[in-house]
Enzyme design. Structure first.
Site, mmCIF file in Angstrom:
data_model
loop_
_atom_site.group_PDB
_atom_site.id
_atom_site.type_symbol
_atom_site.label_atom_id
_atom_site.label_comp_id
_atom_site.label_asym_id
_atom_site.label_seq_id
_atom_site.Cartn_x
_atom_site.Cartn_y
_atom_site.Cartn_z
ATOM 1 C CB ILE A 1 -0.465 -0.119 1.115
ATOM 2 C CG1 ILE A 1 -1.612 0.963 0.685
ATOM 3 C CG2 ILE A 1 -0.116 0.122 2.687
ATOM 4 C CD1 ILE A 1 -3.033 1.139 -0.615
ATOM 5 C CB ALA A 2 3.825 1.772 1.649
ATOM 6 C CE1 TYR B 1 8.393 2.316 9.628
ATOM 7 C CE2 TYR B 1 7.803 1.213 11.518
ATOM 8 C CZ TYR B 1 7.889 0.430 10.799
ATOM 9 O OH TYR B 1 7.478 -0.299 9.974
ATOM 10 C CG HIS C 1 -2.527 1.843 11.618
ATOM 11 N ND1 HIS C 1 -4.014 1.333 11.308
ATOM 12 C CD2 HIS C 1 -1.597 1.514 10.876
ATOM 13 C CE1 HIS C 1 -3.831 0.644 9.683
ATOM 14 N NE2 HIS C 1 -2.426 1.114 9.636
ATOM 15 C CE LYS D 1 -8.214 0.567 3.060
ATOM 16 N NZ LYS D 1 -7.764 -0.455 2.840
ATOM 17 N NE ARG E 1 -2.108 -7.521 4.448
ATOM 18 C CZ ARG E 1 -2.923 -7.344 4.141
ATOM 19 N NH1 ARG E 1 -4.160 -6.689 5.474
ATOM 20 N NH2 ARG E 1 -3.568 -6.810 2.433
ATOM 21 C CG ASP F 1 -7.434 -6.520 4.897
ATOM 22 O OD1 ASP F 1 -6.382 -6.186 4.541
ATOM 23 O OD2 ASP F 1 -8.055 -6.773 3.286
#
Length: 331
Positions: free
Chosen positions: A15-16, A58, A79, A97, A165, A178
């Protein structure tokens, strides 16, 4: 605030990468920095997607003075910690999300963002897709009458192992967080806040949901029926029905570029197709909204406001309670 929005991406997964590609199609925005838990992963990502700086932690990204807002692309259970870290370092956040694992964690993030006067938004990209925006305009115009109910589904077949995951409770696995967030959020978008929910699920051996069905009652009395599944390839359709007709977003409603509008008047029935193309892979539209809000000095988006994110997370909590879905974060 600079005119160009300086983005940081926290995480280097699938997704990144999609969001990094979208930033290349987003006017007035660029990828200033990326972070991974390993400098090698960050460096590889940065070289491929044009990040100006690559951080091996991070925290280093959170502390980067040349970043305005951070897109948090880590797994669900991270998150909460990641968003608080970035907010405490003075950065706005766009949190993938599902926003968090539960409402309590969501409240922590939103309360801190408000206290620090920093931007925070749930990354529900579907709401900003041009086709969805136009469908909402048509529904709000009264063309299909008063909207009364919605049906929405999202499902695909996964043969991933229990450590993946999608099925690992330690990583926030299951269909609900998800996939179920998509029909839940879109139903709220069109029919208003959720006032009650009823849910059933088929569970996996790892204790997460394989598939879940839930019905929602909304402000004003609207009713929606939603399904999410990791067992079946569903049509992934959205239908908003009103007193005069319906709007249907077929196949991959969350990322569509076309939908149909059907109006019935006695024996007369008219139907038309509306085509509304998206930009690039579609994620650019939520990035543009973040940029608009930051330039306007807003700390939340009116399209995906804090109160609605909290309501949706509370609804997910209620669904999980009904189907017996527990995560380590609930302890």
């Amino acid at each position: 605030m600079t005119q160009d929005i300086r983005w940081g991406i926290l995480g280097t997964g699938k997704i990144a990468k999609a969001f990094a590609i979208a930033l290349q199609d987003t006017p007035g925005a660029y990828l200033a920095a990326v972070a991974s838990r390993s400098v090698d992963s960050a460096t590889k990502f940065g070289a491929e997607y044009g990040a100006q700086r690559c951080h091996g932690s991070y925290q280093a990204l959170a502390d980067d003075p040349d970043v305005d807002v951070v897109y948090i692309a880590t797994p669900h259970p991270m998150h909460h910690e990641n968003a608080l870290m970035c907010l405490n370092a003075g950065k706005g956040v766009l949190v993938e999300k599902s926003f968090t694992m539960n409402r309590r964690q969501a409240e922590d993030i939103i309360n801190l963002a408000r206290a620090k006067n920093l931007f925070a938004m749930e990354a529900m990209w579907t709401r900003f897709m041009p086709a969805v925006v136009e469908a909402k305009r048509i529904v709000d115009s009264g063309e299909i009458g008063i909207p009364a109910n919605i049906t929405a589904d999202f499902g695909f077949t996964s043969d991933a192992g229990p450590e993946h995951r999608l099925f690992n409770p330690e990583l926030g696995g299951g269909a609900l967080l998800d996939l179920g967030i998509y029909p839940l959020s879109i139903a709220s978008f069109f029919l208003g806040g959720v006032t009650s929910v009823k849910a059933q699920a088929q569970m996996t051996a790892t204790g997460v949901d394989m598939q879940t069905a839930f019905t929602l009652m909304h402000d004003g009395g609207g009713l929606s029926s939603c399904v999410c599944s990791l067992r079946s390839r569903t049509p992934t359709e959205l239908t908003i029905s009103g007193t005069k007709g319906f709007v249907r977003l077929s196949d991959r409603f969350h990322n569509t570029e076309a939908f149909s509008v059907t109006v019935v008047d006695g024996a007369s029935r008219t139907e038309r197709t509306v085509n509304v193309p998206r930009s690039g892979n579609g994620y650019t539209h939520e990035a543009q909204e973040v940029g608009r809000c930051l330039r306007a000095g807003l700390i939340e988006s009116p399209v995906m406001p804090h109160a609605e994110t909290l309501n949706l997370m509370g609804t997910l909590d209620a669904i999980r309670d009904q189907i017996g879905l527990r995560y380590p974060a609930d302890r």
